[in-house]
Scaffold this active site. Sequence first.
Site, PDB file in Angstrom:
ATOM      1  N   HIS A  13       0.796  -1.226   0.000  1.00 51.38           N
ATOM      2  CA  HIS A  13       0.000   0.000   0.000  1.00 51.38           C
ATOM      3  C   HIS A  13       0.826   1.273   0.000  1.00 51.38           C
ATOM      4  O   HIS A  13       0.254   2.370   0.031  1.00 51.38           O
ATOM      5  CB  HIS A  13      -0.936   0.023   1.210  1.00 51.38           C
ATOM      6  CG  HIS A  13      -2.140  -0.845   1.064  1.00 51.38           C
ATOM      7  ND1 HIS A  13      -3.281  -0.444   0.410  1.00 51.38           N
ATOM      8  CD2 HIS A  13      -2.373  -2.114   1.478  1.00 51.38           C
ATOM      9  CE1 HIS A  13      -4.180  -1.424   0.432  1.00 51.38           C
ATOM     10  NE2 HIS A  13      -3.655  -2.443   1.082  1.00 51.38           N
ATOM     11  N   LYS A  29      -8.358  13.771   4.759  1.00 53.76           N
ATOM     12  CA  LYS A  29      -7.526  12.573   4.707  1.00 53.76           C
ATOM     13  C   LYS A  29      -6.596  12.585   5.914  1.00 53.76           C
ATOM     14  O   LYS A  29      -6.543  13.555   6.665  1.00 53.76           O
ATOM     15  CB  LYS A  29      -6.721  12.509   3.414  1.00 53.76           C
ATOM     16  CG  LYS A  29      -5.916  13.759   3.109  1.00 53.76           C
ATOM     17  CD  LYS A  29      -5.176  13.648   1.793  1.00 53.76           C
ATOM     18  CE  LYS A  29      -6.114  13.797   0.609  1.00 53.76           C
ATOM     19  NZ  LYS A  29      -6.277  12.568  -0.143  1.00 53.76           N
ATOM     20  N   ARG A  30      -5.864  11.523   6.097  1.00 55.28           N
ATOM     21  CA  ARG A  30      -4.878  11.452   7.167  1.00 55.28           C
ATOM     22  C   ARG A  30      -3.913  12.630   7.048  1.00 55.28           C
ATOM     23  O   ARG A  30      -3.548  13.017   5.938  1.00 55.28           O
ATOM     24  CB  ARG A  30      -4.103  10.129   7.038  1.00 55.28           C
ATOM     25  CG  ARG A  30      -3.233   9.806   8.251  1.00 55.28           C
ATOM     26  CD  ARG A  30      -4.054   9.325   9.390  1.00 55.28           C
ATOM     27  NE  ARG A  30      -3.210   8.861  10.491  1.00 55.28           N
ATOM     28  CZ  ARG A  30      -3.590   8.838  11.732  1.00 55.28           C
ATOM     29  NH1 ARG A  30      -4.783   9.266  12.062  1.00 55.28           N
ATOM     30  NH2 ARG A  30      -2.797   8.379  12.688  1.00 55.28           N
ATOM     31  N   LYS A  58       1.024  14.172   2.044  1.00 57.32           N
ATOM     32  CA  LYS A  58      -0.296  14.518   1.511  1.00 57.32           C
ATOM     33  C   LYS A  58      -0.442  16.028   1.316  1.00 57.32           C
ATOM     34  O   LYS A  58      -1.366  16.494   0.683  1.00 57.32           O
ATOM     35  CB  LYS A  58      -1.396  13.960   2.423  1.00 57.32           C
ATOM     36  CG  LYS A  58      -1.409  12.422   2.462  1.00 57.32           C
ATOM     37  CD  LYS A  58      -2.470  11.903   3.396  1.00 57.32           C
ATOM     38  CE  LYS A  58      -2.431  10.398   3.546  1.00 57.32           C
ATOM     39  NZ  LYS A  58      -2.866   9.659   2.346  1.00 57.32           N
ATOM     40  N   THR A 114      -8.449   6.683  -1.918  1.00 53.50           N
ATOM     41  CA  THR A 114      -9.843   6.308  -2.182  1.00 53.50           C
ATOM     42  C   THR A 114     -10.772   7.495  -1.908  1.00 53.50           C
ATOM     43  O   THR A 114     -11.879   7.540  -2.426  1.00 53.50           O
ATOM     44  CB  THR A 114     -10.279   5.107  -1.321  1.00 53.50           C
ATOM     45  OG1 THR A 114      -9.994   5.377   0.060  1.00 53.50           O
ATOM     46  CG2 THR A 114      -9.558   3.834  -1.762  1.00 53.50           C
ATOM     47  N   LYS A 142     -14.363   8.724  -3.781  1.00 53.11           N
ATOM     48  CA  LYS A 142     -15.624   9.040  -3.097  1.00 53.11           C
ATOM     49  C   LYS A 142     -16.093  10.447  -3.449  1.00 53.11           C
ATOM     50  O   LYS A 142     -17.285  10.682  -3.683  1.00 53.11           O
ATOM     51  CB  LYS A 142     -15.440   8.907  -1.581  1.00 53.11           C
ATOM     52  CG  LYS A 142     -15.120   7.500  -1.118  1.00 53.11           C
ATOM     53  CD  LYS A 142     -14.541   7.489   0.284  1.00 53.11           C
ATOM     54  CE  LYS A 142     -13.941   6.126   0.604  1.00 53.11           C
ATOM     55  NZ  LYS A 142     -13.085   6.154   1.813  1.00 53.11           N
TER      56      LYS A 142
END
Length: 802
Positions: free
Chosen positions: A354, A542-543, A548, A650, A654
Amino acid sequence: MKFNQEELKKKLNEECLNLFGCYMAEATDKQIYRTVCSVVRELLQKMRRNFERDIEKKEKKQVYYMSMEFLVGTSLKNNLYNLNAEAVFADILKEQKIDIKDLYEMEPDAGLGNGGLGRLASCYMDSASSLGVCATGFSIRYEFGIFKQKIIDGWQMEFPDNWLDMGDVWLNARPDDAVKVRFGGKIAESFENRKYQAHHYDYDEVIAIPYDMLISGYDSKAVNKLVLWSAKSSNAFDMSAFSRGEYVKSLEQNTLAETISKVLYPADDHMEGKILRLKQQYFFVSASLQSILAKHMEQYGTLDNLSDKAAVHINDTHPALCVPELMRLLMDEYSYGWDDAWNITKDTLSYTNHTVMSEALERWNEGMFSAQLPRIHQIVCEINRRLLIQLNEVYGGDIPKIDYMAVIAHGEIRMANLCLAACHKVNGVSKLHSDILTSSIFHDYYVIMPDKFTNVTNGIAYRRWLCQSNPKLTALLEELIGPKFKKDSAALEELTKYYDDASVLKRLQKIKRDNKIALARYISQANGINVDPASIFDVQIKRLHEYKRQLLNALHILYLYNQIKSNPSADFQPRTFLFAAKASAGYYLAKQVIRLISAIGNLVNSDPAVRDKIRVVFLEDYKVSLAELIIPGAEISEQISVAGKEASGTGNMKLMINGAVTLGTLDGANVEIFEQVGEDHIFLFGLKAEEVEALWKKGYQPLHYVQSNPALKEVLDMLMSDRLGARFDDIAKSLLTNTFGAADAYMTLADFDAYAKAQQRVGETYRDKRKFTNMSLMNIAKAGIFSADRAVREYCDGIWHL
């Protein structure tokens, strides 16, 4: 499934009487909630028994999905939707003057995960049930899941999340099926009848008790289960210590054992935390494999056909101990020789990688590992010895290369390499990610085992994220293209025939506006901030992690703030920037970014000259149920990780299926979103993965980008001044110096100018309602390929061989 309302009403009253000694009309709201959940669980149990009998009768191959995380979220609404029972339950409750939505609000999220990894696992379980695939998930019954997040004076504070207080209603304990897991001790070796024997003694024993959570599928007779293991001591109570008045000591052994299933991801910045994490991983892997093999033996009487009837999947490196534990069980408990055990193990196990982040490819100190798991350590050493022989034959003594590929090197045990050495299939989770695995990080394995590697791009349980979360959009889609898309996401493509249809675009705008109003209402209640539904809802959820790049978003907001302050009369498209994220408890810089976003919000939202043009909101305690509220109202989907670091994502899927337009780099599944919607329906910016790599090799100098961009320099100067009400010198140092590792390790400054220009395009495009809504429509229409149904089918065909 069809329900008789009167029979169901009778059943609910009987269940309420059995549980609480009163009828529904006399029950409290909590009692009614538990009664409804109990009746739904009983319905699922009947379906589960029928499904299980059918699988066993036909001797179908089964999937066992091993994951440290399953971010289930709430279950009541999901199960009622899947059973097509929401309306009948709502009508019965209405007679009791209870709104079923109030029951939904009472249910806690089953916080058994951290973020995308755990939510993906849950999406796959949902899809497996919907497709009729027999899949069992295995994890830990964490007493306290991912922490509750509170933002106090800008700081993230972590509090226990006791989800079991109300969430236990979905769990069915099976203490009679408990198994024993051993830690520590010593190994004695002997040969009996010319056969090697390993004898484990002086070990500590922990009892693993299984709890089943049933997972329904949409319009399906299949019901799968998630098995969650809880830890207890085999010596739960020391009577002699209690008799001596040593009351705390009398409970010590059980308390120590229970820590294994107490908290998801305990902090591991100290040795005790590392040991606990290792124990957690072995605990659930050993318990799960013991139960799988026992069940298989009961049905077939042999393990020779294990790989024909069972596919055991390792989700990320956390369950990598499946490799040596399956070998141990086959050899020590079922008397297989090494070669036969190895063939069964490699044919049974598969592995999903991942991440390419080196810190997430787990490595364990060998001394610690051998002390906690002595027999497992022996087996890992033998796997490594045989692997090195094979690698030396292929790579002719190339020591650095062999060292990089080894399972054990430099006093470390590498879990990813353990999976690569043993599993018959290894997959990445997007095209770009899988390409990086084979061309870079796992290239040397790929050269000698090319058939082992494949790709399965992630997918989402879109019936939850579209049909349940966004009922107004779902109703419009049913009206326009029919209900087929609920079973076959590819049917969403039929929406393209309404591209540029003025009537449809107007209705899409109305639905988005309604969802934004609902989200604005929540923001007002939760944060006390009033946001304008007419503004762009720009969302990054998100995290919280440096790669990110929530920091890039935050710096750009300061850039916009300075622009507006210097030119207040300029025509500016109002925006609401929404953030929601949790940072790991020990991740200092990530928590600093949350503090920075909070400070920016305080600055912007209190400035009369700016707040009508920009609002900044950080929504605390991000979780599945909050995402279900945010996503339908989102218009811009921020997917801005540095290219080459996000394996897939993901959240991007969404948001896309709900009509948000991606603003992102060509990273992870953004690449495939771009392939689906085309360049006219996405806002792309930034360096590509190969350009990032080339810039590092050339010698990345972040200061160059600051010196050539006065507006960027002004923003960084703000971080090191008191203009934000606090100083953020450490964030500035992380960008400009080597204080926290490589300066600007995720190239935030290199991509800043391109990001600012992309955001300018966003504002310009949004003014053209027709154009922007067409972009939104195209994203909905092209999102079908990102269904978890498609992903699970690909796993079934190419990896699990169902």
